[in-house]
Design a protein around this motif. Structure first.
Motif, PDB file in Angstrom:
ATOM      1  N   THR A  39       2.948  -0.059   9.743  1.00  0.00           N
ATOM      2  CA  THR A  39       4.076   0.876   9.673  1.00  0.00           C
ATOM      3  C   THR A  39       3.727   2.129   8.884  1.00  0.00           C
ATOM      4  OG1 THR A  39       4.983  -0.056   7.625  1.00  0.00           O
ATOM      5  CG2 THR A  39       5.644  -1.102   9.698  1.00  0.00           C
ATOM      6  N   ARG A  46       0.570  -3.323  -1.378  1.00  0.00           N
ATOM      7  CA  ARG A  46       1.149  -4.026  -0.225  1.00  0.00           C
ATOM      8  C   ARG A  46       1.383  -3.060   0.931  1.00  0.00           C
ATOM      9  NH1 ARG A  46       6.296  -7.291  -2.063  1.00  0.00           N
ATOM     10  NH2 ARG A  46       6.878  -5.186  -2.701  1.00  0.00           N
ATOM     11  N   HIS A  48       2.920  -2.879   5.040  1.00  0.00           N
ATOM     12  CA  HIS A  48       3.744  -3.564   6.039  1.00  0.00           C
ATOM     13  C   HIS A  48       3.075  -3.487   7.407  1.00  0.00           C
ATOM     14  CE1 HIS A  48       7.702  -3.048   3.568  1.00  0.00           C
ATOM     15  NE2 HIS A  48       6.813  -3.840   2.995  1.00  0.00           N
ATOM     16  N   PRO A 113       7.213  -9.911  11.165  1.00  0.00           N
ATOM     17  CA  PRO A 113       6.885  -8.975  10.087  1.00  0.00           C
ATOM     18  C   PRO A 113       5.807  -9.576   9.170  1.00  0.00           C
ATOM     19  CG  PRO A 113       9.264  -9.355  10.267  1.00  0.00           C
ATOM     20  CD  PRO A 113       8.596 -10.413  11.067  1.00  0.00           C
ATOM     21  N   VAL A 115       3.336  -8.817   5.613  1.00  0.00           N
ATOM     22  CA  VAL A 115       3.089  -8.012   4.413  1.00  0.00           C
ATOM     23  C   VAL A 115       1.658  -8.282   3.974  1.00  0.00           C
ATOM     24  CG1 VAL A 115       3.762  -7.513   2.047  1.00  0.00           C
ATOM     25  CG2 VAL A 115       5.516  -8.106   3.740  1.00  0.00           C
ATOM     26  N   SER A 164       8.141   1.608  11.801  1.00  0.00           N
ATOM     27  CA  SER A 164       8.974   1.205  10.667  1.00  0.00           C
ATOM     28  C   SER A 164      10.332   0.690  11.138  1.00  0.00           C
ATOM     29  CB  SER A 164       9.163   2.379   9.706  1.00  0.00           C
ATOM     30  OG  SER A 164       7.934   2.776   9.136  1.00  0.00           O
ATOM     31  N   PHE A 167       9.819  -2.742  12.530  1.00  0.00           N
ATOM     32  CA  PHE A 167       9.587  -3.673  11.431  1.00  0.00           C
ATOM     33  C   PHE A 167      10.915  -4.063  10.778  1.00  0.00           C
ATOM     34  CE2 PHE A 167       8.902  -4.698   7.001  1.00  0.00           C
ATOM     35  CZ  PHE A 167       7.814  -5.552   7.017  1.00  0.00           C
TER      36      PHE A 167
END
Length: 699
Positions: A39, A46, A48, A113, A115, A164, A167
């Motif tokens: 994203t 971290r 995404h 999703p 991470v 995004s 997500f």
């Protein structure tokens, strides 16, 4: 050169930072496609990411805990650099029923999703992973997708609004611990292999469901059945029957992930299970069911007074009330109360006897639950025999001398009438047996307190007319007199008990299988018709046959074709798959049956239980000249994969028969049928070669 470098810099940077793999497909299994995207959102170390899957037609994939069949998708990032770990979030799955197995998963499309936790937030990131995706219809296929993304400068990554948005939309489908529910607790009963989840809170439930698994993978082999959901006053109780191919761990030592969802609600919490069962007070429907059983026991005890072996005795007792004066009635009230107390004490003694029977029975493996075939068989026999008793086919009576002796016990003192009440229960024994049978069935599965309460209700029910007359003597004039109506009442209760026997037989389907239960049902029906014909003559038999024949036909069809799963004999002795052994055994004149299967393949389990472990296929595969080879594809195997590809198959199940009459092999249909397997075995032996050549037709 400097100008050219400046112009090429954005292009070079874009090549160095690849944020989307595009849609990846496998030419050997085109119905599924996957895509991994970043994203651009960053929070410290971290990042995404979004892993998207599309499935065409009826293909489905699985949740992290797939249910009674299937296998969860897997991600292996072992070849990546600067990647510490990956958080994988799972959207709420859907329940599917396939061939009698309940599974959890997704169809059409699903987005996971992710991470990504970087080891160094500023160092280059090289994502290199293998995504293993299981997909199933009536066959199951494992497909490996190579995922690769490279970021030379993660800090320079810019956010992509479209990715995004996707997500955020996918993350909204993931259950979270929002605190919207009240307290969630779990209870593990090791002896019953039952897990209960209790949700305590004021919530307007509509169509709730509960899922259970664990984060550490300690319960990977555990199978949680579809829960029995009960609710009252905002509380929710979900009861799971738990099974496993291996020994189950102690659930009280496992951190359970409990997912509770309903309309506009999806919450996941971590729960530590307690030993024992959920509090009875919290389970409204369970408590209501017990109150209903108390009501039926009270009614059953009351009905005992209307039966032919009790009502005449009660009538003689009531006649004494109507024949005396007011002053004597006061004295008789005490006598009736003493008789009622005697009835009640006799039922308590009976409860104590059944409690001892229950304890002794458990010690020798009696089996008090309806999951025990032995217990159900005993209850079928009891209800069927006493139904015949009520229908007049045979009679259970105490000896005449014993009747006279019991009826004349006691004197006119309160102690004497107490003894008379106890023996009144003894006189009621032949008529009380059918109702006590139901009480026994419940009592043997209940705790001690419930057992005492059930038999207290039975005693109060039988003593109720005695208590009412003691309170209001005038009521004696309104009680029914003995007559032909009592015989009609016996027949009605006899038919009700026969229906109870039929219901109990239906519980044996999942333990014995439909065909065997159908055979037992037909035998009982035929014996019942013969006995009725001998007792009442041809006219009664004709009437019974007109009602019984349709019942036999419906019962047979239902139990044989729609009545549940089949009972399984001991499994075949399978040899590990070796492709070289096929030609060796065929050259020796033997047949070779190859079963390519996997633990996560639902259709494989259905084929095994419904065909391979059923007669006559079972006996045919046990023949001395049949070699059984099993290729276990539960985990990827290059040898098995190559064998599947040689036979133009992409997944399991796959069954093929080799023999002198078919050295090239006879592939069987995906969904096995008895006649297909038997025909393939015969053809492989060289029988009926004129009728069958090559691969059998798909029917």
């Amino acid at each position: 050169m400097l100008l050219a470098l400046c112009l090429a810099l954005p292009f070079l940077q874009a090549q160095a930072n690849t944020t989307d793999t595009g849609w990846l497909t496998d030419p050997e299994h085109p119905p599924v496609a996957v895509r991994l995207s970043l994203t651009g959102e960053r929070d410290g170390n971290r990042l995404h990411a979004l892993l998207e899957v599309t499935l065409e037609d009826d293909w489905k994939t699985y949740w992290r805990s797939p249910g009674e069949g299937g296998i969860a998708p897997e991600l292996d990032w072992g070849a990546s650099r600067n990647l510490e770990r990956v958080e994988w979030h799972w959207p709420l799955p859907t329940r599917y029923d396939l061939l009698g197995f309940n599974t959890l998963g997704y169809e059409r499309q699903v987005a996971f999703p992710l991470v990504l936790h970087l080891t160094d937030a500023d160092a280059p990131l090289d994502l290199q992973g293998i995504f293993t995706l299981p997909s199933c219809t009536y066959i199951c296929v494992l497909t490996d997708f190579e995922l690769g993304l490279t970021l030379s400068d993660p800090g320079a990554l810019s956010e992509d609004p479209d990715i995004s948005h996707r997500f955020a939309r996918a993350l909204a489908q993931v259950p979270q611990d929002t605190g919207a529910l009240g307290e969630v607790s779990a209870y593990w009963n090791d002896s019953q292999q039952r897990l209960q989840v209790l949700v305590d809170g004021d919530h307007p439930w509509r169509d709730p469901d509960v899922l259970v698994d664990d984060a550490a993978g300690a319960l990977a082999d555990a199978q949680f059945g579809v829960p029995r959901i009960e609710q009252v006053d905002g509380q929710l109780l979900a009861s799971f029957e738990v099974s496993s191919w291996r020994e189950l761990p102690d659930m009280t030592q496992v951190a359970l992930l409990v997912t509770v969802f309903d309309e506009a609600l999806a919450q996941e919490v971590t729960v530590a299970a307690q030993a024992g069962s959920a509090p009875v007070v919290a389970a409204g429907p369970v408590a209501l069911s017990f109150l209903s059983m108390l009501g039926f026991a009270l009614l059953g005890g009351l009905i005992l007074n209307l039966m032919p072996c009790v009502l005449p005795v009660l009538g003689l007792k009531l006649h004494s009330v109507l024949a005396v004066g007011v002053h004597d009635r006061r004295r008789i009230r005490g006598q009736f109360l003493a008789s009622a107390a005697g009835i009640l004490v006799s039922f308590w003694l009976l409860a104590a006897f059944l409690w001892l029977l229950k304890v002794t029975g458990q010690a020798v493996g009696w089996g008090v639950q309806f999951q025990s075939a032995g217990f159900i068989v005993v209850m079928v026999a009891v209800t069927w025999l006493f139904a015949l008793n009520l229908l007049g086919v045979w009679e259970l009576r105490l000896p005449g001398r014993m009747n006279n002796w019991a009826a004349t016990r006691g004197d006119n003192s309160h102690k004497g009438h107490f003894v008379q009440g106890m023996f009144a229960t003894l006189l009621a024994t032949p008529c009380s047996a059918p109702f006590l049978g139901t009480a026994v069935a419940f009592a043997l599965g209940a705790n001690s307190a419930q057992l005492v309460l059930i038999f207290t209700a039975l005693g109060i029910g039988m003593a109720l007319p005695w208590l009412l007359v003691a309170a209001v003597p005038r009521l004696a004039a309104y009680l029914p007199k003995p007559g032909r109506w009592m015989l009609v009442l016996k027949i009605i209760f006899g038919v009700m008990l026969l229906l109870t026997s039929a219901w109990l037989l239906s519980l044996l389907i999942r333990l014995w299988g439909g065909p065997l239960v159908a055979s037992v049902s037909m035998l009982l029906i035929v014996v019942t018709l013969v006995l009725i014909g001998k007792r009442y003559g041809g006219k009664a038999l004709a009437v019974t046959l007109s009602l019984g024949v349709p019942l036999v036909a419906i019962t047979t069809l239902w139990l044989s074709f729609g009545g549940g799963r089949f009972a399984l004999p001991e499994n075949h002795v399978w040899q590990p798959f070796e492709q070289g052994a096929i030609a060796e055994r065929v050259n020796a004149g033997d047949l070779v049956f190859v079963d390519v299967t996997a633990d996560w393949c639902i259709t494989c389990k259905a084929n095994e239980m419904g065909v391979l472990l059923q007669q006559p296929v079972y006996a045919a595969m046990q023949a001395d000249d049949v070699a059984l080879l099993r290729a276990d594809w539960t985990t990827p195997s290059p040898t098995i994969t190559a064998f599947l590809r040689e036979n133009a198959r992409a997944g399991v199940p796959f069954n093929v028969v080799y023999g002198p009459g078919a050295p090239e092999g006879i592939p069987l249909p995906v969904l096995l049928r008895e006649r297909d397997v038997m025909a393939a075995l015969a053809q492989a032996r060289g029988e009926h070669l004129g009728e069958h050549r090559g691969e059998p037709h798909e029917r």
